[in-house]
Write a protein that holds these residues in place. Structure first.
Motif, PDB file in Angstrom:
ATOM      1  N   THR A 136      77.811  70.054 119.873  1.00 23.07           N
ATOM      2  CA  THR A 136      79.157  69.471 119.886  1.00 23.07           C
ATOM      3  C   THR A 136      79.682  69.359 118.461  1.00 23.07           C
ATOM      4  OG1 THR A 136      78.162  68.019 121.535  1.00 23.07           O
ATOM      5  CG2 THR A 136      80.434  67.555 120.932  1.00 23.07           C
ATOM      6  N   PRO A 137      80.924  69.763 118.239  1.00 24.38           N
ATOM      7  CA  PRO A 137      81.459  69.602 116.883  1.00 24.38           C
ATOM      8  C   PRO A 137      81.853  68.147 116.595  1.00 24.38           C
ATOM      9  CG  PRO A 137      83.069  70.667 118.321  1.00 24.38           C
ATOM     10  CD  PRO A 137      81.865  70.401 119.161  1.00 24.38           C
ATOM     11  N   PHE A 138      81.503  67.670 115.415  1.00 22.47           N
ATOM     12  CA  PHE A 138      81.960  66.348 114.952  1.00 22.47           C
ATOM     13  C   PHE A 138      82.673  66.525 113.619  1.00 22.47           C
ATOM     14  CE2 PHE A 138      78.903  64.933 118.076  1.00 22.47           C
ATOM     15  CZ  PHE A 138      79.495  63.784 118.583  1.00 22.47           C
ATOM     16  N   ASP A 139      83.591  65.595 113.322  1.00 22.52           N
ATOM     17  CA  ASP A 139      84.371  65.704 112.090  1.00 22.52           C
ATOM     18  C   ASP A 139      83.764  64.904 110.949  1.00 22.52           C
ATOM     19  OD1 ASP A 139      86.694  67.194 113.160  1.00 22.52           O
ATOM     20  OD2 ASP A 139      86.838  65.441 114.454  1.00 22.52           O
ATOM     21  N   LEU A 140      82.967  63.894 111.298  1.00 26.05           N
ATOM     22  CA  LEU A 140      82.436  62.975 110.278  1.00 26.05           C
ATOM     23  C   LEU A 140      81.149  62.359 110.829  1.00 26.05           C
ATOM     24  CD1 LEU A 140      83.110  61.359 107.604  1.00 26.05           C
ATOM     25  CD2 LEU A 140      84.266  59.705 109.042  1.00 26.05           C
ATOM     26  N   ILE A 141      80.209  62.061 109.917  1.00 26.71           N
ATOM     27  CA  ILE A 141      78.949  61.460 110.364  1.00 26.71           C
ATOM     28  C   ILE A 141      78.685  60.182 109.577  1.00 26.71           C
ATOM     29  CG2 ILE A 141      76.443  61.828 110.594  1.00 26.71           C
ATOM     30  CD1 ILE A 141      77.105  64.879 110.478  1.00 26.71           C
ATOM     31  N   LEU A 142      78.344  59.101 110.298  1.00 28.78           N
ATOM     32  CA  LEU A 142      77.858  57.881 109.658  1.00 28.78           C
ATOM     33  C   LEU A 142      76.346  57.893 109.840  1.00 28.78           C
ATOM     34  CD1 LEU A 142      80.348  55.071 110.830  1.00 28.78           C
ATOM     35  CD2 LEU A 142      80.416  56.483 108.782  1.00 28.78           C
ATOM     36  N   LEU A 143      75.619  57.928 108.747  1.00 22.08           N
ATOM     37  CA  LEU A 143      74.183  58.230 108.834  1.00 22.08           C
ATOM     38  C   LEU A 143      73.331  57.134 108.198  1.00 22.08           C
ATOM     39  CD1 LEU A 143      72.059  60.388 109.569  1.00 22.08           C
ATOM     40  CD2 LEU A 143      72.612  61.558 107.426  1.00 22.08           C
ATOM     41  N   ASP A 144      72.450  56.583 109.014  1.00 21.09           N
ATOM     42  CA  ASP A 144      71.474  55.609 108.532  1.00 21.09           C
ATOM     43  C   ASP A 144      70.428  56.356 107.682  1.00 21.09           C
ATOM     44  OD1 ASP A 144      69.986  53.264 108.339  1.00 21.09           O
ATOM     45  OD2 ASP A 144      68.902  53.647 110.210  1.00 21.09           O
ATOM     46  N   VAL A 145      69.788  55.631 106.751  1.00 24.04           N
ATOM     47  CA  VAL A 145      68.768  56.309 105.931  1.00 24.04           C
ATOM     48  C   VAL A 145      67.377  56.109 106.512  1.00 24.04           C
ATOM     49  CG1 VAL A 145      67.623  56.377 103.680  1.00 24.04           C
ATOM     50  CG2 VAL A 145      70.123  56.192 103.812  1.00 24.04           C
ATOM     51  N   MET A 146      67.006  54.846 106.741  1.00 19.31           N
ATOM     52  CA  MET A 146      65.629  54.587 107.161  1.00 19.31           C
ATOM     53  C   MET A 146      65.481  54.751 108.670  1.00 19.31           C
ATOM     54  SD  MET A 146      64.530  51.480 104.703  1.00 19.31           S
ATOM     55  CE  MET A 146      66.021  50.547 104.863  1.00 19.31           C
ATOM     56  N   MET A 147      64.889  55.897 109.042  1.00 25.00           N
ATOM     57  CA  MET A 147      64.630  56.168 110.462  1.00 25.00           C
ATOM     58  C   MET A 147      63.251  56.801 110.532  1.00 25.00           C
ATOM     59  SD  MET A 147      68.253  57.713 111.855  1.00 25.00           S
ATOM     60  CE  MET A 147      68.426  58.979 110.598  1.00 25.00           C
ATOM     61  N   PRO A 148      62.518  56.610 111.625  1.00 25.90           N
ATOM     62  CA  PRO A 148      61.197  57.223 111.731  1.00 25.90           C
ATOM     63  C   PRO A 148      61.290  58.751 111.729  1.00 25.90           C
ATOM     64  CG  PRO A 148      61.817  56.122 113.790  1.00 25.90           C
ATOM     65  CD  PRO A 148      62.890  55.815 112.799  1.00 25.90           C
ATOM     66  N   ARG A 149      60.214  59.419 111.360  1.00 27.12           N
ATOM     67  CA  ARG A 149      60.142  60.894 111.239  1.00 27.12           C
ATOM     68  C   ARG A 149      61.185  61.421 110.248  1.00 27.12           C
ATOM     69  NH1 ARG A 149      59.583  59.555 116.370  1.00 27.12           N
ATOM     70  NH2 ARG A 149      61.710  60.190 116.869  1.00 27.12           N
ATOM     71  N   LEU A 150      62.317  61.944 110.742  1.00 25.28           N
ATOM     72  CA  LEU A 150      63.328  62.463 109.811  1.00 25.28           C
ATOM     73  C   LEU A 150      64.189  61.326 109.282  1.00 25.28           C
ATOM     74  CD1 LEU A 150      65.048  65.595 111.407  1.00 25.28           C
ATOM     75  CD2 LEU A 150      63.578  65.501 109.392  1.00 25.28           C
TER      76      LEU A 150
END
Ligand code: GTP
Length: 294
Positions: A47-61
């Motif tokens: 799915t195309p998205f225009d913007l991402i809000l991304l957390d840093v600390m997550m397990p694995r990646l």
């Protein structure tokens, strides 16, 4: 009316997703979410998205790794990423920008500030899209310009070699229209022809204006016969355009088409040159016709 913008919120904690989504309530965007880096990458493939809000600390990646992967993939490299994280040390902030983040908001965040920062990025996106449109479209007709046609055409040729036919399309005796009715009417006729051709385009076809009254098309076909059937239909569509709105006096115009099938390791330039040779033949043979190399 532009389509609604889509924002992907990535966080392994559902409560954080909810808070961020609520903060964006008034921005009028469509929200999607992912609860891990892997899920985010998968969603973005589909799915195309225009913007991402991304957390840093997550397990694995972690978020930095996700962002690096997004920036390596040409399909997702252009999506702006705002990091949204509890980490506030300078090293993390620096890293966020190094891996391609465009902004950095620390948690707990102020909701109006987050919404304001998102709005800024959405305004930038509008501007980038506007500039991209101007750089890639022909200003008279709105179809792809020469540069974009060649860029996209090279990619298409690499993918569908052997199944593609190139067509060069030229308006017949166009100078007479300009001479008889004036340049403005000539412009309107070109716009009308381009939009008529656009309505006939098969799925995945590439259409552009190479200059003057000359257009080019790349179409996937099963064989040469199918290409000729399409070209003849195109010709008939243009010949039957009622230019009454443009001029009001029974003005008609026709096109000639040269076709060449992209075979072997032919380059885009070469196949278009060949189609151009066939176009000249079509003109020599009386115009308002399509001629296929062979
Ligand atoms: N109105 C208008 N005319 C243009 C534009 N670009 C090129 N032309 C005109 O298109 C005409 C092309 O004329 P020619 O190359 O002689 O070809 P033609 O009259 O179409 O004749 P054939 O191609 O031989 O059938 C010239 O008069 C150009 O000035 C444009 O953007 N708008």
């Amino acid at each position: 009316m532009p389509e609604q913008r889509r924002i992907l919120i990535v966080d392994d904690d559902a409560r954080n997703i909810k808070v961020a989504a609520n903060a964006l309530n008034d921005t009028g965007v469509v929200i999607g979410f992912a609860k891990s880096g892997e899920e985010a990458l998968n969603r973005l493939r589909e799915t195309p998205f225009d913007l991402i809000l991304l957390d840093v600390m997550m397990p694995r990646l972690d978020g930095f790794q996700v962002c690096s992967r997004l920036k390596e993939d040409p399909r997702t490299a252009g999506i702006p990423v705002i990091f949204l994280t509890a980490r506030t040390d300078e090293e993390s902030i620096e890293r966020a920008y190094e891996v391609g983040g465009i902004d950095y908001v620390s948690k707990p965040f102020r909701t109006r500030e987050l919404a304001a920062r998102v709005r800024v990025q959405l305004r930038q996106l509008d501007l980038i899209e506007r500039l991209e449109f101007l750089a890639t479209r022909d200003s008279l007709t709105g179809v792809f310009n020469r540069r974009r046609f060649f860029e996209l055409g090279s990619v298409m040729l690499a993918e569908f070699r052997g199944e593609l036919v190139a067509m060069m399309i030229d308006v017949d005796h166009f100078k007479r229209i300009n001479d008889a009715y004036g340049h403005q009417v000539g412009d309107a006729v070109l716009r009308q022809i381009a939009s008529t051709i656009e309505t006939t385009l098969p799925q995945g076809a590439l259409f552009g204006r190479l200059g003057g009254e000359e257009f080019a098309l790349l179409v996937r076909v099963r064989d040469a016969e199918e290409a000729m059937v399409y070209a003849d239909r195109l010709r008939e569509c243009v010949a039957s355009i009622d230019l009454a709105q443009v001029e009001g006096s029974g003005l008609r115009c026709t096109i000639s088409i040269g076709l060449s099938v992209a075979e072997g390791d032919v380059s885009l330039d070469a196949v278009l040159n060949e189609a151009d040779r066939m176009l000249y033949r079509a003109k020599d043979e009386g115009r308002n016709r399509a001629v296929l190399r062979g």
